[in-house]
Design a protein around this motif. Sequence first.
Motif, PDB file in Angstrom:
ATOM      1  N   ALA B   3       0.841  -1.203   0.000  1.00 24.99           N
ATOM      2  CA  ALA B   3       0.000   0.000   0.000  1.00 24.99           C
ATOM      3  C   ALA B   3       0.872   1.247   0.000  1.00 24.99           C
ATOM      4  CB  ALA B   3      -0.907  -0.013   1.230  1.00 24.99           C
ATOM      5  N   LEU B   4       1.956   1.200   0.770  1.00 26.44           N
ATOM      6  CA  LEU B   4       2.851   2.355   0.839  1.00 26.44           C
ATOM      7  C   LEU B   4       3.548   2.574  -0.502  1.00 26.44           C
ATOM      8  CD1 LEU B   4       4.590   2.153   4.342  1.00 26.44           C
ATOM      9  CD2 LEU B   4       2.608   3.439   3.683  1.00 26.44           C
ATOM     10  N   SER B   6       2.348   1.758  -3.411  1.00 26.79           N
ATOM     11  CA  SER B   6       1.320   2.314  -4.293  1.00 26.79           C
ATOM     12  C   SER B   6       1.156   3.821  -4.041  1.00 26.79           C
ATOM     13  CB  SER B   6       0.005   1.567  -4.042  1.00 26.79           C
ATOM     14  OG  SER B   6      -1.053   2.237  -4.613  1.00 26.79           O
ATOM     15  N   ALA B   7       1.194   4.214  -2.764  1.00 27.52           N
ATOM     16  CA  ALA B   7       1.089   5.645  -2.424  1.00 27.52           C
ATOM     17  C   ALA B   7       2.295   6.408  -2.960  1.00 27.52           C
ATOM     18  CB  ALA B   7       0.993   5.807  -0.915  1.00 27.52           C
ATOM     19  N   THR B  10       1.845   7.487  -6.461  1.00 24.21           N
ATOM     20  CA  THR B  10       0.962   8.658  -6.600  1.00 24.21           C
ATOM     21  C   THR B  10       1.765   9.945  -6.382  1.00 24.21           C
ATOM     22  OG1 THR B  10      -0.787   7.303  -5.677  1.00 24.21           O
ATOM     23  CG2 THR B  10      -1.235   9.651  -5.804  1.00 24.21           C
TER      24      THR B  10
END
Lengths: 299, 261
Positions: B3-4, B6-7, B10
Motif C-alpha cells: 500500500a505504501l 502504491s502511495a 501517486t
Amino acid sequence: MTALQLKNISFGYRKNEKVLDSVNLSVEKGTVYGFLGANGAGKTTTIRLILGLLKAKDGHIKLFEKDIKDVYPKGLKQVGSLVESPSIYGHLSAKDNLKIWCKNFNIPQSRIFEVLEEVNLSDTKNKKTSNFSTGMKQRLGLAISLLHNPEFLILDEPINGLDPMGIIEFRKIILEQKEKGRTILLSSHILSEVEKMVDRIGILKNGKIVFEGSISDLEKLRQKDVQLKIKVDDVKRTIPLIGERNVNEVDRNYIHCVIANESEIPGLIEKLVSEKIKVFEFSQLSSDLENMFINVANE
Amino acid sequence: MLALISAEFTKLKYPPIYWLVGFVVSIMAALIFASHYFDINNIARINVDPWFKLMTASNSILAVFISVPFVVLFISAAVFIEHHSNIWKQQYVSPFGRSTIYYSKLATILLLVLFTFILVLCMTTLCGYVLNIIFPEIEFAFYSPPFGKWIQTTLRVFISLLGIIGIQYFLSLRFKGFLIPASIGVVFFVVGIIIGAMNNPIAKFFPYSYPMIFRDHKMFTIDKINITDYGILNSVELNSILCFVLFILLGNVLELNRKVD
C-alpha cells in the motif's frame, strides 16, 4: 478515561539544556484541551515528544493509558496530527494528497470526499495545492489528520497565519469535531481564539506548566483580580502608591496593574488625587484569557 | 508495504520526473536511430541478425552515458519531493514505522528505474522497426528481437547501478535540497568515467565507474581492472550489490534516529 497523560516530562536538545522541565498534563477523552504558551515556551517540542518525533529524557507519556514506548508507532493509528505547517505535496491536488494517505492507511477512497466535505474543500478538490491559500492548506492538513478517523487529534498552532475569516471557519470545524466526540489537543498562542473552543487549558512557560485547569477554574481567577490601565502625568510617583508588586507593565505614561477587588478603585483614585497626581485615564480592563495568560505567565 | 509503495507512485506525479524519464527514453531512441541511420552501410549485413548490434549499442550507451546521470537526478528529485513538501514529520507520526517508509520509498525508486529501462527497451525496439521501414535491407523485420537476452543484459546494467542507487538514496535523505546530492552524483559520474576510461584498477572500488566496466562495452580498454567472473555475477556486480546493502542499511539506521524538523 485519559486520552493523553504526560508525567514529569523533561527534554533538552543539548546536554544540560531544559526545553521542558517536568511537564505534567492530562487530557480527558472527549474534551478539547488548549495548550497555551508564548513562542518558544516548548509547545511544539511537547507535541513532537507525544508523537514520537523526539524522545523524552525523563518521564512517561501515556496514550489512552498505555505507555507510548509500548505502542509506538502502531498506537498512532488512533491519533491524527497537524504539526505546525501542514505537510502537503504542492504538485498534487487536494484529492491526490488525500489519496496518498488513503492508500497508506488502507482505507476506501470514498472517505476522501467525506473529509473534504468536513473541511469545506469539496469545491477545490482538483485544484493544485500549491495554489491554495494558507487557510485552505491548513484545512487540507486537518483533512489529512481526520482521514483515518482518529479518536484523538493533536493540532499544533493550527490557526497560525489565518485571516479572521479563516480562524472563524477553522473554529467551526474544530467544534464540529468536538461534537463528534473526538479528543482534541490544540496548541496556540492566539489565546482569545482558543478560549472559544476548549474545555481545559494548560499554560506552558519556559518549559514548565504554570497553570492547568478548566475554563471555570480560569473564570474563578478572572473574578479574583481586577485589571486596571491608568494614564498619569508622573509614573514614578504613582507606582509606590499602587504598590510595586501590583504593577504588571509600564508603557510611557500608562501603568497596567492588578488590584484584588473592585471596591479598592475609589480609594485608589482618591489617593492619587490627594497626592496631586494628574489622572488622564482610569479604565478597568476586561479580564479575558489573554490578560489572564499574561498574568499567569508573568507570575 | 505494498500500500505504501502504491502511495509512493501517486506522489511521483511530479512533472520533472516525467520529463526526466521522457528525456532518457527519447534520447536513447534518438541515439540508436541516428547511429543506425548514419551508418547504415556498416550495419546492414546479409545473414546477420541486426537486433544483436542494436541491443549491444543500446545497453552500452545506457550503461556508460545515460544510466548514471539518470539515476542521480531521478533519486535526488524523488526524495526532494518529500523535503520540499515538508512531509517527513507527517510520515513519521503515522503508524507505519520509519523503516517501512524508508524501504517502500526505496522499492518504488528501484521499480521506477527498472520501468524506465523497460521503456528504453521498448522504444529502441520500435526504433528497429521504424529503421526497417526506411531501410528494408537492414532486415529488422526478418529477425525477432532477442528479448530474453536483452532483458538479461539490461538487468545486469541495473545491478551495476545498485551501488550508485544506494549512495544517492543515502545522500538525498541526508541533504534537504536537490542540488547537493545531484551535484555530488554528477561530479562522481564524471570522475567514474575518467577512472574507467583510464583503465585504472581503482575503478573496481568506485561505484560510479561500475556501469561502464561491469562488462566490456568495446568503448574503452578495461583489461587492467581485473574483473573476476563468478558465473552469474562478476566481481564488479558483487561490489555494486555490497555497496548498495551497506549504504541502505546505514541510511536506515540514521533514519531511525533522525530528529525531524
